[in-house]
Design a protein around this motif. Structure first.
Motif, PDB file in Angstrom:
ATOM      1  N   GLY A  31      -0.284   7.244  -6.255  1.00 59.15           N
ATOM      2  CA  GLY A  31      -1.060   8.222  -5.504  1.00 59.15           C
ATOM      3  C   GLY A  31      -2.557   7.971  -5.573  1.00 59.15           C
ATOM      4  O   GLY A  31      -3.014   6.827  -5.488  1.00 59.15           O
ATOM      5  N   GLU A  32      -3.292   9.024  -5.753  1.00 57.74           N
ATOM      6  CA  GLU A  32      -4.756   8.957  -5.761  1.00 57.74           C
ATOM      7  C   GLU A  32      -5.292   8.056  -6.864  1.00 57.74           C
ATOM      8  O   GLU A  32      -6.276   7.341  -6.671  1.00 57.74           O
ATOM      9  CB  GLU A  32      -5.344  10.366  -5.905  1.00 57.74           C
ATOM     10  CG  GLU A  32      -6.844  10.435  -5.736  1.00 57.74           C
ATOM     11  CD  GLU A  32      -7.332   9.972  -4.369  1.00 57.74           C
ATOM     12  OE1 GLU A  32      -8.455   9.418  -4.303  1.00 57.74           O
ATOM     13  OE2 GLU A  32      -6.604  10.169  -3.376  1.00 57.74           O
ATOM     14  N   ALA A  33      -4.648   8.043  -8.031  1.00 60.30           N
ATOM     15  CA  ALA A  33      -5.104   7.177  -9.133  1.00 60.30           C
ATOM     16  C   ALA A  33      -5.042   5.714  -8.721  1.00 60.30           C
ATOM     17  O   ALA A  33      -5.963   4.938  -9.005  1.00 60.30           O
ATOM     18  CB  ALA A  33      -4.259   7.415 -10.386  1.00 60.30           C
ATOM     19  N   GLY A  34      -3.994   5.329  -8.042  1.00 58.37           N
ATOM     20  CA  GLY A  34      -3.875   3.955  -7.562  1.00 58.37           C
ATOM     21  C   GLY A  34      -4.910   3.628  -6.506  1.00 58.37           C
ATOM     22  O   GLY A  34      -5.490   2.539  -6.498  1.00 58.37           O
ATOM     23  N   HIS A  35      -5.151   4.571  -5.619  1.00 58.94           N
ATOM     24  CA  HIS A  35      -6.166   4.360  -4.581  1.00 58.94           C
ATOM     25  C   HIS A  35      -7.547   4.178  -5.202  1.00 58.94           C
ATOM     26  O   HIS A  35      -8.331   3.332  -4.737  1.00 58.94           O
ATOM     27  CB  HIS A  35      -6.180   5.526  -3.605  1.00 58.94           C
ATOM     28  CG  HIS A  35      -4.941   5.645  -2.795  1.00 58.94           C
ATOM     29  ND1 HIS A  35      -4.671   6.716  -1.988  1.00 58.94           N
ATOM     30  CD2 HIS A  35      -3.859   4.819  -2.668  1.00 58.94           C
ATOM     31  CE1 HIS A  35      -3.508   6.556  -1.394  1.00 58.94           C
ATOM     32  NE2 HIS A  35      -2.995   5.411  -1.802  1.00 58.94           N
ATOM     33  N   PHE A  79       0.837  -1.208   0.000  1.00 60.52           N
ATOM     34  CA  PHE A  79       0.000   0.000   0.000  1.00 60.52           C
ATOM     35  C   PHE A  79       0.870   1.256   0.000  1.00 60.52           C
ATOM     36  O   PHE A  79       0.579   2.217  -0.722  1.00 60.52           O
ATOM     37  CB  PHE A  79      -0.959   0.001   1.196  1.00 60.52           C
ATOM     38  CG  PHE A  79      -1.964   1.110   1.129  1.00 60.52           C
ATOM     39  CD1 PHE A  79      -3.116   0.966   0.358  1.00 60.52           C
ATOM     40  CD2 PHE A  79      -1.761   2.297   1.802  1.00 60.52           C
ATOM     41  CE1 PHE A  79      -4.039   2.003   0.267  1.00 60.52           C
ATOM     42  CE2 PHE A  79      -2.673   3.332   1.717  1.00 60.52           C
ATOM     43  CZ  PHE A  79      -3.818   3.182   0.952  1.00 60.52           C
ATOM     44  N   ASP A  80       1.933   1.242   0.782  1.00 62.12           N
ATOM     45  CA  ASP A  80       2.851   2.391   0.809  1.00 62.12           C
ATOM     46  C   ASP A  80       3.497   2.606  -0.559  1.00 62.12           C
ATOM     47  O   ASP A  80       3.628   3.746  -1.026  1.00 62.12           O
ATOM     48  CB  ASP A  80       3.930   2.196   1.870  1.00 62.12           C
ATOM     49  CG  ASP A  80       3.389   2.265   3.293  1.00 62.12           C
ATOM     50  OD1 ASP A  80       2.220   2.677   3.487  1.00 62.12           O
ATOM     51  OD2 ASP A  80       4.134   1.873   4.215  1.00 62.12           O
ATOM     52  N   LYS A  81       3.902   1.523  -1.225  1.00 58.42           N
ATOM     53  CA  LYS A  81       4.546   1.640  -2.536  1.00 58.42           C
ATOM     54  C   LYS A  81       3.537   2.110  -3.579  1.00 58.42           C
ATOM     55  O   LYS A  81       3.843   2.971  -4.401  1.00 58.42           O
ATOM     56  CB  LYS A  81       5.173   0.299  -2.935  1.00 58.42           C
ATOM     57  CG  LYS A  81       6.147   0.376  -4.070  1.00 58.42           C
ATOM     58  CD  LYS A  81       7.318   1.304  -3.818  1.00 58.42           C
ATOM     59  CE  LYS A  81       8.250   0.841  -2.738  1.00 58.42           C
ATOM     60  NZ  LYS A  81       9.463   1.692  -2.611  1.00 58.42           N
ATOM     61  N   LEU A 124       5.556   9.548 -14.292  1.00 57.13           N
ATOM     62  CA  LEU A 124       5.817  10.966 -14.048  1.00 57.13           C
ATOM     63  C   LEU A 124       6.085  11.225 -12.568  1.00 57.13           C
ATOM     64  O   LEU A 124       6.976  12.001 -12.218  1.00 57.13           O
ATOM     65  CB  LEU A 124       4.642  11.822 -14.541  1.00 57.13           C
ATOM     66  CG  LEU A 124       4.433  11.853 -16.053  1.00 57.13           C
ATOM     67  CD1 LEU A 124       3.064  12.428 -16.395  1.00 57.13           C
ATOM     68  CD2 LEU A 124       5.548  12.634 -16.755  1.00 57.13           C
ATOM     69  N   ASN A 125       5.326  10.556 -11.711  1.00 58.97           N
ATOM     70  CA  ASN A 125       5.483  10.743 -10.268  1.00 58.97           C
ATOM     71  C   ASN A 125       6.845  10.301  -9.749  1.00 58.97           C
ATOM     72  O   ASN A 125       7.320  10.829  -8.747  1.00 58.97           O
ATOM     73  CB  ASN A 125       4.396   9.980  -9.500  1.00 58.97           C
ATOM     74  CG  ASN A 125       3.012  10.555  -9.707  1.00 58.97           C
ATOM     75  OD1 ASN A 125       2.840  11.674 -10.164  1.00 58.97           O
ATOM     76  ND2 ASN A 125       2.008   9.761  -9.372  1.00 58.97           N
ATOM     77  N   VAL A 159      -2.811   5.053 -15.606  1.00 56.65           N
ATOM     78  CA  VAL A 159      -2.371   5.068 -14.207  1.00 56.65           C
ATOM     79  C   VAL A 159      -0.851   4.991 -14.134  1.00 56.65           C
ATOM     80  O   VAL A 159      -0.213   5.722 -13.379  1.00 56.65           O
ATOM     81  CB  VAL A 159      -3.032   3.915 -13.412  1.00 56.65           C
ATOM     82  CG1 VAL A 159      -2.365   3.736 -12.047  1.00 56.65           C
ATOM     83  CG2 VAL A 159      -4.520   4.154 -13.249  1.00 56.65           C
ATOM     84  N   HIS A 160      -0.244   4.136 -14.965  1.00 57.68           N
ATOM     85  CA  HIS A 160       1.205   3.962 -14.885  1.00 57.68           C
ATOM     86  C   HIS A 160       1.976   5.072 -15.586  1.00 57.68           C
ATOM     87  O   HIS A 160       3.134   5.311 -15.234  1.00 57.68           O
ATOM     88  CB  HIS A 160       1.605   2.570 -15.358  1.00 57.68           C
ATOM     89  CG  HIS A 160       1.322   1.559 -14.299  1.00 57.68           C
ATOM     90  ND1 HIS A 160       2.144   1.375 -13.205  1.00 57.68           N
ATOM     91  CD2 HIS A 160       0.268   0.717 -14.135  1.00 57.68           C
ATOM     92  CE1 HIS A 160       1.620   0.449 -12.429  1.00 57.68           C
ATOM     93  NE2 HIS A 160       0.484   0.034 -12.965  1.00 57.68           N
TER      94      HIS A 160
END
Length: 126
Positions: free
Chosen positions: A18-22, A10-12, A84-85, A78-79
């Motif tokens: 970020g929000e897109a993954g959540h 979850f941390d990774k 970019l992140n 998402v990726h």
């Protein structure tokens, strides 16, 4: 104290997507909580958390694979955000997608490039 596989994942996921993954995890949790859990634990808790490749390299590989598959536009978006992140430049992302024209064909590269364009527009890059 060692983190659990889930917490490490979850941390990774949070660090990369970020929000897109959540949002992806939340959407899966309502229909199949196990798939949401497995998505956190295996890709992010086990694979992305390994030390032998940095996150930028992992995201370049992921963008390449999703582009080559040709049918993963939501995951590719998402990726691309994730790439970019973690420090990929828009030029690096477009070069990776362009290279997929050689190995996956022009339709896959064009579709991938259009996803990149959408992400860049959302982020104010284009």
């Amino acid at each position: 104290m060692e983190q659990t596989r889930y917490q490490r994942g979850f941390d990774k996921l949070s660090e990369i997507d970020g929000e897109a993954g959540h949002k992806v995890i939340e959407s899966l949790a309502t229909i199949c909580p196990d798939l949401a859990k497995f998505t956190i634990e295996f890709p992010f808790g086990d694979i992305y958390s390994r030390q032998d490749l940095d996150l930028k390299s992992r995201e370049i590989a992921t963008v390449s694979a999703l582009t080559a598959m040709g049918n993963c536009a939501p995951q590719l978006a998402v990726h691309i955000h994730g790439a970019l992140n973690v420090g990929c430049s828009p030029k690096e992302i477009t070069e990776v997608i362009l290279q997929m024209a050689v190995y996956a064909g022009f339709p896959a590269a064009i579709n991938g490039m259009l996803v990149a364009k959408q992400v860049f527009e959302e982020r104010g890059i284009l």
